[in-house]
Design a protein around this motif. Structure first.
Motif, short mmCIF file in Angstrom:
data_model
loop_
_atom_site.label_atom_id
_atom_site.label_comp_id
_atom_site.label_asym_id
_atom_site.label_seq_id
_atom_site.Cartn_x
_atom_site.Cartn_y
_atom_site.Cartn_z
N ALA A 2 0.87 -1.07 0.01
CA ALA A 2 -0.03 -0.05 0.04
C ALA A 2 0.86 1.20 0.10
N LEU A 3 1.93 1.27 0.61
CA LEU A 3 2.81 2.49 0.75
C LEU A 3 3.65 2.50 -0.61
N ALA A 4 3.87 1.51 -1.08
CA ALA A 4 4.54 1.51 -2.49
C ALA A 4 3.73 2.16 -3.54
N ARG A 5 2.32 1.66 -3.37
CA ARG A 5 1.47 2.34 -4.42
C ARG A 5 1.59 3.94 -4.45
N GLY A 6 1.33 4.20 -3.11
CA GLY A 6 1.46 5.96 -3.03
C GLY A 6 2.51 6.58 -3.33
N LEU A 45 9.25 -2.46 -1.49
CA LEU A 45 9.51 -0.98 -1.37
C LEU A 45 10.81 -0.70 -2.12
N ALA A 46 11.71 -1.59 -2.41
CA ALA A 46 12.75 -1.46 -3.31
C ALA A 46 12.26 -1.26 -4.85
N SER A 47 11.18 -1.89 -4.94
CA SER A 47 10.63 -1.68 -6.49
C SER A 47 9.99 -0.60 -6.91
N THR A 48 10.12 0.42 -5.96
CA THR A 48 9.51 1.89 -6.31
C THR A 48 10.64 2.65 -7.01
N GLY A 49 11.91 2.13 -7.05
CA GLY A 49 13.11 2.79 -7.36
C GLY A 49 13.62 3.82 -6.51
#
Length: 393
Positions: free
Chosen positions: A76-80, A116-120
């Motif tokens: 959910a955090l990563a989507r934001g 989280l790492a996938s957010t870049g």
């Protein structure tokens, strides 16, 4: 530094917010679990902040709920974060040394880190061992909190299985997550103490036995101080004030104010005119004792980030002490018609370079005192420490 934080009301979250306040940083932006449901809300809240701290998680419970809870919170955090127009410079994740260890909790933590790492973004993956510290939740946060609560309630810890513990004080973990490098009463290097479950139980039981009589145990190192402060947090406010031993003969009276079993310490006294207030600050690590020896006063305390004010009326005719719990703002006010004489003791010598003293009013116009918190004796209060209160200011 401007930060945003998930899990702000949890054990680690509260300590992190207290440390940020001690550093003089702005109030953190809080991301609630309700916020995490909507990626656009998350994106708006974290836009432009320096650092996002992801501390929310599920530590105990049904294995499926533990696994899905930790993965879903990170997702959910990563989507934001991916929607954020001005992304934060850093994301710090409160991971665990158990990550990827084959348990539902450990594997879920590993997946959360990858998500989280996938957010870049720049993600700081902090693998935390067992944390201990003030106001931990018994039977949930750590065995230290559980033992402290049992002892504070008059019980005795039972050790069914002894094993090694790697313990880090929660303020040190907070400093690491915040990226704090300045020296203070914290250590961002997160120094560990390696001990055993039985050794922790025995140490805390020793603290409790001495402290019931108002005595201070030997505190030879920083972990001993913090372990003792952790125990004291479970005693407050129900066990205060502490009555002092008094001896009288034909010459007069003698009162034993502090009996300490080792380590540095400093004693000083002050006089205060009627109506004068001293204090209005909090400490992160210091053990501090107040004893009124002449006059009358009111000692008031408020846990940082909470609203409830606890009050103790004290006077020199019936000497008692109140020990200031760490991370509670406190003050003493002369309520009598004459001069107030107060004796103070701390467990460490005053260091002007590291005073461990942070300005914080006990009360303000925005905060109404809770009259039901007034306490006059140990016998008049519940023995269950108060761990609840509204977060925020």
């Amino acid at each position: 530094m401007n930060i945003a934080i998930t899990g702000a009301d949890g054990f680690l979250g509260w300590h992190t917010r207290v440390l940020a306040r001690a550093l003089g940083w702005p109030e953190p932006t809080v991301l609630t679990r309700a916020d995490l449901v909507d990626p656009e809300v998350v994106a708006a809240k974290v836009a432009g902040v320096d650092r996002v701290l992801h501390l929310a998680g599920v530590n105990r419970g049904d294995p499926v709920e533990v696994a899905t809870g930790n993965v879903e919170l990170a997702a959910a955090l990563a989507r934001g974060l991916k929607l954020c127009a001005v992304p934060p410079r850093t994301v710090a994740f409160a991971n665990s040394v158990q990550a990827a260890n084959g348990t539902p909790y450990g594997d879920a933590k590993a997946v959360a880190a990858e998500t989280l790492a996938s957010t870049g973004l720049d993600v700081v993956d902090v693998r935390l061992p067992n944390l201990y510290g003030e106001h931990g939740r018994p039977f949930y946060n750590s065995v230290v909190a559980t033992f402290c609560r049992l002892l504070a309630d008059g019980g005795r810890p039972e050790v069914h299985e002894d094993r090694e513990l790697r313990l880090v004080h929660v303020t040190d973990a907070a400093a690491h997550l915040l990226g704090v490098s300045a020296p203070g009463s914290w250590d961002a290097e997160m120094p560990e103490v390696r001990t055993g479950v039985r050794e922790v139980a025995d140490r805390l039981a020793g603290y409790a036995a001495l402290y019931r009589a108002g005595e201070i145990p030997s505190l030879p190192d920083r972990h001993a101080v913090r372990m003792f402060n952790t125990y004291r947090s479970h005693c407050f406010p129900a066990h205060y004030p502490l009555p002092l031993p008094r001896h009288a003969d034909a010459r007069g009276e003698l009162t034993e104010v502090v009996k300490s079993y080792g380590g540095q310490g400093q004693t000083f006294c002050s006089t205060s005119h009627p109506g004068i207030t001293r204090g209005e600050h909090f400490h992160l690590a210091k053990v501090e004792r107040f004893a009124v020896v002449r006059g009358s006063a009111e000692i008031s305390l408020r846990r940082v980030g909470h609203d409830e004010v606890v009050r103790f009326p004290v006077d020199g005719d019936s000497p008692m002490v109140v020990d200031m719990p760490t991370m509670w703002a406190h003050k003493i006010v002369n309520t009598g018609p004459g001069e107030l004489l107060t004796l103070f003791w701390t467990n460490e010598l005053y260091d002007p370079q590291r005073p461990d003293t942070y300005a914080e009013p006990v009360e303000s116009e925005l905060r109404e005192p809770v009259e039901s918190a007034v306490m006059t004796s140990r016998a008049s209060v519940d023995t269950t420490p108060r761990l609840t209160g509204r977060s925020g200011r």
